[in-house]
Design a protein around this motif. Sequence first.
Motif, PDB file in Angstrom:
ATOM      1  N   GLN A   1       0.775  -1.151   0.107  1.00 10.20           N
ATOM      2  CA  GLN A   1       0.005   0.124  -0.137  1.00 10.20           C
ATOM      3  C   GLN A   1       0.984   1.067   0.096  1.00 10.20           C
ATOM      4  N   VAL A   2       0.271   2.389   0.079  1.00 12.34           N
ATOM      5  CA  VAL A   2       1.059   3.866  -0.083  1.00 12.34           C
ATOM      6  C   VAL A   2       0.392   4.494   0.824  1.00 12.34           C
ATOM      7  N   GLN A   3       1.123   5.238   1.810  1.00 11.21           N
ATOM      8  CA  GLN A   3       0.491   6.132   2.922  1.00 11.21           C
ATOM      9  C   GLN A   3       1.325   7.539   2.481  1.00 11.21           C
ATOM     10  N   LEU A   4       0.224   8.334   2.543  1.00  7.33           N
ATOM     11  CA  LEU A   4       0.656   9.778   2.479  1.00  7.33           C
ATOM     12  C   LEU A   4       0.088  10.561   3.502  1.00  7.33           C
ATOM     13  N   VAL A   5       1.240  11.445   4.063  1.00  4.82           N
ATOM     14  CA  VAL A   5       0.765  12.084   5.327  1.00  4.82           C
ATOM     15  C   VAL A   5       1.230  13.378   5.246  1.00  4.82           C
ATOM     16  N   GLU A   6       0.098  14.340   5.373  1.00  2.39           N
ATOM     17  CA  GLU A   6       0.300  15.895   5.096  1.00  2.39           C
ATOM     18  C   GLU A   6       0.710  16.438   6.548  1.00  2.39           C
ATOM     19  N   SER A   7       1.573  17.497   6.434  1.00  2.00           N
ATOM     20  CA  SER A   7       1.524  18.317   7.481  1.00  2.00           C
ATOM     21  C   SER A   7       1.632  19.785   7.149  1.00  2.00           C
ATOM     22  N   GLY A   8       1.805  20.753   8.036  1.00  2.00           N
ATOM     23  CA  GLY A   8       1.955  22.174   7.789  1.00  2.00           C
ATOM     24  C   GLY A   8       0.861  23.123   7.700  1.00  2.00           C
ATOM     25  N   GLY A   9      -0.418  22.388   7.866  1.00  2.00           N
ATOM     26  CA  GLY A   9      -1.432  23.483   7.597  1.00  2.00           C
ATOM     27  C   GLY A   9      -1.612  24.335   8.930  1.00  2.00           C
ATOM     28  N   GLY A  10      -2.697  24.953   8.846  1.00  2.00           N
ATOM     29  CA  GLY A  10      -2.824  26.148  10.036  1.00  2.00           C
ATOM     30  C   GLY A  10      -3.673  27.201   9.565  1.00  2.00           C
ATOM     31  N   LEU A  11      -3.676  28.172  10.508  1.00  3.12           N
ATOM     32  CA  LEU A  11      -4.323  29.439  10.317  1.00  3.12           C
ATOM     33  C   LEU A  11      -3.280  30.568  10.099  1.00  3.12           C
ATOM     34  N   VAL A  12      -3.436  31.111   9.103  1.00  5.87           N
ATOM     35  CA  VAL A  12      -2.625  32.379   8.671  1.00  5.87           C
ATOM     36  C   VAL A  12      -3.589  33.582   8.182  1.00  5.87           C
ATOM     37  N   GLN A  13      -2.806  34.729   8.282  1.00  3.60           N
ATOM     38  CA  GLN A  13      -3.697  35.863   7.909  1.00  3.60           C
ATOM     39  C   GLN A  13      -3.142  36.048   6.237  1.00  3.60           C
ATOM     40  N   PRO A  14      -4.266  36.718   5.781  1.00  8.47           N
ATOM     41  CA  PRO A  14      -4.169  37.141   4.403  1.00  8.47           C
ATOM     42  C   PRO A  14      -2.849  37.782   3.983  1.00  8.47           C
ATOM     43  N   LEU A  20       3.215  23.389   3.112  1.00  6.84           N
ATOM     44  CA  LEU A  20       2.719  21.899   3.172  1.00  6.84           C
ATOM     45  C   LEU A  20       3.794  20.857   3.035  1.00  6.84           C
ATOM     46  N   SER A  21       3.920  19.818   3.718  1.00  7.69           N
ATOM     47  CA  SER A  21       4.605  18.771   3.499  1.00  7.69           C
ATOM     48  C   SER A  21       4.026  17.475   3.307  1.00  7.69           C
ATOM     49  N   CYS A  22       4.382  16.581   2.464  1.00  7.85           N
ATOM     50  CA  CYS A  22       3.698  15.342   2.474  1.00  7.85           C
ATOM     51  C   CYS A  22       4.800  14.312   2.234  1.00  7.85           C
ATOM     52  N   ALA A  23       4.747  13.366   3.471  1.00 10.09           N
ATOM     53  CA  ALA A  23       5.608  12.292   3.485  1.00 10.09           C
ATOM     54  C   ALA A  23       5.103  11.165   2.858  1.00 10.09           C
ATOM     55  N   ALA A  24       5.655  10.337   2.042  1.00  7.38           N
ATOM     56  CA  ALA A  24       5.160   9.104   1.510  1.00  7.38           C
ATOM     57  C   ALA A  24       6.024   7.891   1.774  1.00  7.38           C
ATOM     58  N   SER A  25       5.093   6.809   1.857  1.00  2.00           N
ATOM     59  CA  SER A  25       5.716   5.613   2.433  1.00  2.00           C
ATOM     60  C   SER A  25       4.924   4.366   1.885  1.00  2.00           C
ATOM     61  N   GLY A  26       5.356   3.305   2.135  1.00  2.00           N
ATOM     62  CA  GLY A  26       4.808   2.063   1.639  1.00  2.00           C
ATOM     63  C   GLY A  26       5.297   1.349   0.700  1.00  2.00           C
ATOM     64  N   ARG A  27       5.130  -0.037   0.602  1.00  2.00           N
ATOM     65  CA  ARG A  27       5.999  -0.747  -0.360  1.00  2.00           C
ATOM     66  C   ARG A  27       5.595  -0.719  -1.607  1.00  2.00           C
ATOM     67  N   MET A  28       4.354   0.118  -1.834  1.00  2.00           N
ATOM     68  CA  MET A  28       3.878   0.169  -3.306  1.00  2.00           C
ATOM     69  C   MET A  28       4.319   1.493  -3.859  1.00  2.00           C
ATOM     70  N   PHE A  29       4.620   2.437  -3.122  1.00  2.00           N
ATOM     71  CA  PHE A  29       5.189   3.550  -3.506  1.00  2.00           C
ATOM     72  C   PHE A  29       6.284   3.595  -4.152  1.00  2.00           C
ATOM     73  N   SER A  30       6.374   4.520  -5.248  1.00  2.00           N
ATOM     74  CA  SER A  30       7.510   4.745  -6.141  1.00  2.00           C
ATOM     75  C   SER A  30       7.808   5.934  -6.342  1.00  2.00           C
ATOM     76  N   THR A  31       8.984   6.226  -6.198  1.00  2.00           N
ATOM     77  CA  THR A  31       9.581   7.670  -6.488  1.00  2.00           C
ATOM     78  C   THR A  31       9.209   8.174  -7.843  1.00  2.00           C
ATOM     79  N   TYR A  32       8.781   6.925  -8.685  1.00  3.68           N
ATOM     80  CA  TYR A  32       8.494   7.628 -10.449  1.00  3.68           C
ATOM     81  C   TYR A  32       7.084   8.149 -10.431  1.00  3.68           C
ATOM     82  N   TYR A  33       6.413   8.219  -9.161  1.00  2.00           N
ATOM     83  CA  TYR A  33       4.901   8.595  -9.173  1.00  2.00           C
ATOM     84  C   TYR A  33       4.735   9.885  -9.379  1.00  2.00           C
ATOM     85  N   HIS A  34       3.646  10.610 -10.021  1.00  2.00           N
ATOM     86  CA  HIS A  34       3.419  11.749 -10.251  1.00  2.00           C
ATOM     87  C   HIS A  34       2.637  12.036  -8.856  1.00  2.00           C
TER      88      HIS A  34
END
Length: 123
Positions: A1-14, A20-34
């Motif tokens: 499977q593939v796991q994608l975990v986002e971080s970095g969201g929050g409240l910000v002023q205009p 934002l960051s997204c960490a990918a893992s899992g045996r099915m994940f490939s660095t060749y993925y779009h």
Amino acid sequence: QVQLVESGGGLVQPGGSLRLSCAASGRMFSTYYHMGWFRQAPGKERECVATINWSGDSTYYADSVKGRFTISRDNAKNTVYLQMDSLKPEDTAVYYCAGGRYGTTRPSEVPYWGQGTQVTVSS
């Protein structure tokens, strides 16, 4: 499977910035993925914000974020980033990291998704 975990969201002023960051893992994940970032505001459909190919030399941006957002990736870390500058209240949404074998802007065609991270732009 593939796991994608986002971080970095929050409240910000205009006019502010968030990264934002997204960490990918899992045996099915490939660095060749779009990879891409999508967002969904309350009462609206999920939309593509930005995509990047596996090597990072081809990117796509929605017109609404062009010139303000930058997508990038570090394949050594299996991480994708979204730098968001000059944020506007209309950028408020849940932001999702997503990816798959083929590059696409259609959410229905993307197989792997993170759980989402809230971005709120408000004074």
